[in-house]
Design a protein around this motif. Sequence first.
Motif, PDB file in Angstrom:
ATOM      1  N   GLN A  54       0.515  -1.427   0.125  1.00 36.62           N
ATOM      2  CA  GLN A  54      -0.142  -0.171  -0.329  1.00 36.62           C
ATOM      3  C   GLN A  54       0.909   1.221   0.129  1.00 36.62           C
ATOM      4  N   LEU A  80      -6.032   6.284  -1.979  1.00 42.54           N
ATOM      5  CA  LEU A  80      -6.068   5.039  -1.609  1.00 42.54           C
ATOM      6  C   LEU A  80      -6.778   4.702  -0.089  1.00 42.54           C
ATOM      7  N   ARG A 122     -10.750   2.720  -0.041  1.00 42.35           N
ATOM      8  CA  ARG A 122     -10.457   0.979   0.996  1.00 42.35           C
ATOM      9  C   ARG A 122     -11.914   1.759   1.456  1.00 42.35           C
ATOM     10  N   GLN A 177      -7.712  -5.834  -1.331  1.00 44.52           N
ATOM     11  CA  GLN A 177      -6.777  -6.721  -2.090  1.00 44.52           C
ATOM     12  C   GLN A 177      -6.058  -6.530  -3.194  1.00 44.52           C
ATOM     13  N   THR A 233      -5.990  -3.371  -4.432  1.00 41.12           N
ATOM     14  CA  THR A 233      -4.881  -1.954  -4.575  1.00 41.12           C
ATOM     15  C   THR A 233      -4.128  -2.500  -5.496  1.00 41.12           C
TER      16      THR A 233
END
Length: 374
Positions: free
Chosen positions: A277, A306, A310, A324, A327
């Motif tokens: 990340q 980001l 999420r 995941q 990402t």
Amino acid sequence: MPVAPERTVTAPAPDRAPEGAPDPSGRRPAARIRSLLSARETPVVGALVVTLLGAGLFVDMFATGRNIDFLVLSVAAIALMALPMTLIVITSEIDLSVASTLALSSATLGVLWESGVPIETALWICLAVGAALGAFNGFLVTVCGLPSLAVTIGTMALYRGLAYVLLGDRAVASYPRDWVGGVRAPFLGVEGLPWIAVAILLLSAAFGVLLHATAFGRSLFDIGNNDEAARFTGVSVRWTKFWLFTLSGVVASGAGVFWTLQYGTSRADTAFGLELQVVAAVLLGGVSIFGGVGSILGVMSGVVLLGAIRNALQLFGISSEVLQIVTGLILIASVVTPNLVARTRARRAPAPAPGPVPASAPSPASAPTKGEAP
């Protein structure tokens, strides 16, 4: 008979705005706007604004003070580690051991606290451990001449293994309540504004000044573009990279202390995979993986973007496995998109006009043939 001297009449110079004054034709503001729109961080800043507005309007509970507080705390450690990572990637290096450094710092804090070391002393010891871990990375990269990607992949496993040696599978969760609650406390009682957000803003401003307004920061861009040329201009490339890796270790260790006190526990598997990340946020913020390009504003925008994506997906009930995958896709897109844009611009760029033929070069028609007198 004397001749009167000739008088030279000079044509009046065209009207010209004094230097520094705004161009009356409006071309300078237009050029500035085009430059702003073409900046690498502009898309991510625009995407952040759109994401925050869209999530605030269409995602339930997103714009509440409690959720904003959760969002800030969830990206705080990533934001801290992304700051020195930005400087490292601009020099065309990378540090993939930051999450393992965070975990080892957390494990060290747990062992020290169990041993009866005062927590104030334990905090400084953890920062010293982080400096040593970062300096070890810097030594292998700068002195031994090893590639940072291979080095930090190795130390990522090494530091995580050392964390398991210290704690194993157990957890330490007996930290003082005032420290644990103080980390999550709001700044001046404002809901949705934890004190760590103010600390990150101040650190971001400091890193921004260091990168964009100092000779040291300009040398980082020179190193990323061409380290040999930077060395010839007097930049100490090795020492610069060494101190950047050391700084990364210190900040990652500080993030480990914050992470531990935020959740009130130390575990060896803390922040597993968090380096993905961090790298995704840095690249999403417009920093080139090849070095030489980047800004603190873009990276911090990438961190928040980001985290907001999420957070919005979590409010929709999306599983962690899908998060995941998202990402990973964002990371790939942040690397591929700038390269595609650069190639498209290169193809659309007009070909350079052929230069004039030198007057001394004879044309083919006038060149003497073999056996003919010139």
